[in-house]
Design a protein around this motif. Structure first.
Motif, PDB file in Angstrom:
ATOM      1  N   GLY A 115     -32.802  -4.055 -20.373  1.00 36.49           N
ATOM      2  CA  GLY A 115     -32.078  -5.068 -20.708  1.00 36.49           C
ATOM      3  C   GLY A 115     -31.111  -5.491 -20.927  1.00 36.49           C
ATOM      4  N   PHE A 116     -30.263  -3.924 -20.949  1.00 33.02           N
ATOM      5  CA  PHE A 116     -28.788  -3.969 -20.363  1.00 33.02           C
ATOM      6  C   PHE A 116     -28.099  -5.113 -18.796  1.00 33.02           C
ATOM      7  N   LEU A 117     -30.016  -4.736 -17.646  1.00 30.90           N
ATOM      8  CA  LEU A 117     -29.150  -4.708 -16.450  1.00 30.90           C
ATOM      9  C   LEU A 117     -29.617  -6.734 -16.639  1.00 30.90           C
ATOM     10  N   VAL A 118     -31.019  -7.263 -17.317  1.00 33.01           N
ATOM     11  CA  VAL A 118     -31.301  -8.620 -17.665  1.00 33.01           C
ATOM     12  C   VAL A 118     -30.105  -9.235 -18.593  1.00 33.01           C
ATOM     13  N   GLY A 119     -29.509  -8.385 -19.037  1.00 38.16           N
ATOM     14  CA  GLY A 119     -28.389  -9.017 -20.275  1.00 38.16           C
ATOM     15  C   GLY A 119     -27.136  -9.631 -19.158  1.00 38.16           C
ATOM     16  N   ILE A 120     -26.264  -8.924 -18.060  1.00 37.29           N
ATOM     17  CA  ILE A 120     -25.848  -9.280 -17.462  1.00 37.29           C
ATOM     18  C   ILE A 120     -25.909 -10.424 -17.210  1.00 37.29           C
ATOM     19  N   TRP A 121     -27.299 -10.486 -16.670  1.00 33.65           N
ATOM     20  CA  TRP A 121     -27.879 -11.684 -15.902  1.00 33.65           C
ATOM     21  C   TRP A 121     -27.576 -12.939 -17.251  1.00 33.65           C
ATOM     22  N   ALA A 122     -28.807 -13.091 -17.929  1.00 35.51           N
ATOM     23  CA  ALA A 122     -28.637 -13.590 -19.043  1.00 35.51           C
ATOM     24  C   ALA A 122     -27.369 -13.949 -19.686  1.00 35.51           C
ATOM     25  N   CYS A 123     -26.267 -13.513 -19.902  1.00 33.15           N
ATOM     26  CA  CYS A 123     -24.871 -13.620 -20.802  1.00 33.15           C
ATOM     27  C   CYS A 123     -23.944 -13.888 -19.833  1.00 33.15           C
ATOM     28  N   HIS A 124     -24.290 -13.941 -18.344  1.00 30.11           N
ATOM     29  CA  HIS A 124     -23.511 -14.915 -17.201  1.00 30.11           C
ATOM     30  C   HIS A 124     -24.445 -16.189 -17.431  1.00 30.11           C
ATOM     31  N   LYS A 125     -25.118 -16.241 -17.057  1.00 30.58           N
ATOM     32  CA  LYS A 125     -25.681 -17.431 -16.344  1.00 30.58           C
ATOM     33  C   LYS A 125     -25.658 -18.264 -18.803  1.00 30.58           C
ATOM     34  N   THR A 126     -25.756 -18.156 -19.255  1.00 34.08           N
ATOM     35  CA  THR A 126     -25.778 -18.541 -20.764  1.00 34.08           C
ATOM     36  C   THR A 126     -24.488 -18.737 -20.809  1.00 34.08           C
ATOM     37  N   GLY A 127     -23.580 -18.231 -20.485  1.00 35.12           N
ATOM     38  CA  GLY A 127     -22.461 -18.385 -20.849  1.00 35.12           C
ATOM     39  C   GLY A 127     -21.445 -20.177 -19.407  1.00 35.12           C
ATOM     40  N   LYS A 128     -21.967 -19.564 -18.229  1.00 31.60           N
ATOM     41  CA  LYS A 128     -21.392 -20.256 -17.658  1.00 31.60           C
ATOM     42  C   LYS A 128     -22.010 -21.721 -17.760  1.00 31.60           C
ATOM     43  N   ASP A 129     -23.449 -22.184 -18.272  1.00 27.57           N
ATOM     44  CA  ASP A 129     -24.010 -22.869 -18.668  1.00 27.57           C
ATOM     45  C   ASP A 129     -23.093 -23.603 -20.024  1.00 27.57           C
ATOM     46  N   LEU A 130     -23.028 -23.299 -20.899  1.00 24.53           N
ATOM     47  CA  LEU A 130     -22.203 -23.832 -21.996  1.00 24.53           C
ATOM     48  C   LEU A 130     -20.968 -23.883 -21.647  1.00 24.53           C
ATOM     49  N   GLY A 131     -19.710 -23.574 -20.953  1.00 23.40           N
ATOM     50  CA  GLY A 131     -19.408 -23.475 -20.884  1.00 23.40           C
ATOM     51  C   GLY A 131     -17.621 -22.611 -21.036  1.00 23.40           C
ATOM     52  N   ILE A 132     -18.847 -21.902 -22.009  1.00 25.88           N
ATOM     53  CA  ILE A 132     -17.717 -20.367 -22.743  1.00 25.88           C
ATOM     54  C   ILE A 132     -18.251 -19.005 -22.561  1.00 25.88           C
ATOM     55  N   ALA A 133     -17.806 -18.481 -21.559  1.00 22.43           N
ATOM     56  CA  ALA A 133     -18.199 -16.665 -21.254  1.00 22.43           C
ATOM     57  C   ALA A 133     -18.877 -15.653 -22.542  1.00 22.43           C
ATOM     58  N   ASP A 134     -18.241 -16.000 -23.332  1.00 24.61           N
ATOM     59  CA  ASP A 134     -19.180 -15.262 -24.169  1.00 24.61           C
ATOM     60  C   ASP A 134     -19.194 -16.012 -25.709  1.00 24.61           C
ATOM     61  N   HIS A 135     -20.494 -16.597 -25.519  1.00 21.25           N
ATOM     62  CA  HIS A 135     -20.245 -17.956 -27.063  1.00 21.25           C
ATOM     63  C   HIS A 135     -21.214 -17.228 -27.305  1.00 21.25           C
ATOM     64  N   GLY A 136     -20.438 -17.854 -29.290  1.00 27.27           N
ATOM     65  CA  GLY A 136     -20.977 -16.467 -30.370  1.00 27.27           C
ATOM     66  C   GLY A 136     -22.438 -16.717 -30.292  1.00 27.27           C
ATOM     67  N   SER A 137     -23.689 -17.041 -29.543  1.00 28.22           N
ATOM     68  CA  SER A 137     -24.453 -18.068 -29.672  1.00 28.22           C
ATOM     69  C   SER A 137     -25.547 -16.142 -29.105  1.00 28.22           C
ATOM     70  N   MET A 138     -24.516 -15.858 -27.947  1.00 27.32           N
ATOM     71  CA  MET A 138     -25.450 -14.783 -26.911  1.00 27.32           C
ATOM     72  C   MET A 138     -25.471 -13.435 -27.780  1.00 27.32           C
ATOM     73  N   VAL A 139     -26.593 -13.154 -28.526  1.00 31.54           N
ATOM     74  CA  VAL A 139     -26.632 -12.152 -29.285  1.00 31.54           C
ATOM     75  C   VAL A 139     -27.913 -10.979 -28.767  1.00 31.54           C
ATOM     76  N   TRP A 140     -27.917 -10.849 -27.441  1.00 31.88           N
ATOM     77  CA  TRP A 140     -29.097 -10.258 -26.358  1.00 31.88           C
ATOM     78  C   TRP A 140     -28.183  -9.344 -26.623  1.00 31.88           C
ATOM     79  N   ASP A 141     -26.441  -9.126 -25.958  1.00 31.57           N
ATOM     80  CA  ASP A 141     -25.564  -7.634 -26.159  1.00 31.57           C
ATOM     81  C   ASP A 141     -25.478  -6.788 -27.914  1.00 31.57           C
ATOM     82  N   GLU A 142     -25.771  -7.772 -29.137  1.00 37.06           N
ATOM     83  CA  GLU A 142     -26.330  -6.635 -30.045  1.00 37.06           C
ATOM     84  C   GLU A 142     -27.608  -6.160 -29.833  1.00 37.06           C
ATOM     85  N   ILE A 143     -28.922  -6.824 -29.661  1.00 29.80           N
ATOM     86  CA  ILE A 143     -29.565  -6.179 -30.286  1.00 29.80           C
ATOM     87  C   ILE A 143     -30.185  -5.044 -29.275  1.00 29.80           C
TER      88      ILE A 143
END
Length: 155
Positions: A57-85
């Motif tokens: 999940g940590f490794l998948v999260g690196i990919w998922a959060c990178h892709k989502t942050g890039k698509d949302l235009g904010i590297a650590d967007h507040g809606s990304m919570v996989w890191d907390e999970i």
């Protein structure tokens, strides 16, 4: 959230879309899912399997959060919570078996460290970018949470 699988994961299957404290919502989802899965299927969700799930999940999260942050235009967007999970699953795994009171304190300490970001969490949050940076600062918050329990239990 549904436009790409990475968004679904990074946004914690919708828990990160909460208008009020999305990180707390993601951590609550982690707590609830850990409890339900471990209680309902204890033969499947063993400590070893949880460790594998968390590592993958940590490794998948690196990919998922990178892709989502890039698509949302904010590297650590507040809606990304996989890191907390992932980080809170690690806390629960390492504290288990633990009663409700211990888990509640773990939740509160983890949220404290994740929100306040004491050193070096704040440094990592500001200087390590991309999916790894998003995931890493929460792992350090999980470490601090576990450190509190280690000190508490040694007294």
């Amino acid at each position: 959230m549904l436009s790409h699988p990475a968004h679904l994961i990074a946004q914690g299957f919708g828990s990160g879309l909460s208008r009020i404290m999305p990180g707390t919502s993601g951590t609550l989802l982690a707590w609830l899912s850990f409890h339900v899965l471990t209680t309902r299927w204890p033969h499947l969700f063993t400590p070893l399997n949880w460790a594998i799930i968390i590592a993958v999940g940590f490794l998948v999260g690196i990919w998922a959060c990178h892709k989502t942050g890039k698509d949302l235009g904010i590297a650590d967007h507040g809606s990304m919570v996989w890191d907390e999970i992932i980080a809170f699953w690690a806390v629960l795994l390492l504290l288990t078996p633990a009663g409700f009171s211990t888990q509640l304190w773990a939740f509160l300490w983890f949220r404290f460290f994740d929100m306040v970001k004491p050193a070096p969490i704040r440094y990592f949050d500001r200087h390590i970018k991309g999916g790894f940076g998003v995931m890493w600062d929460d792992i350090v918050a999980a470490f601090y949470t576990l450190l509190v329990f280690a000190v508490w239990r040694s007294l």
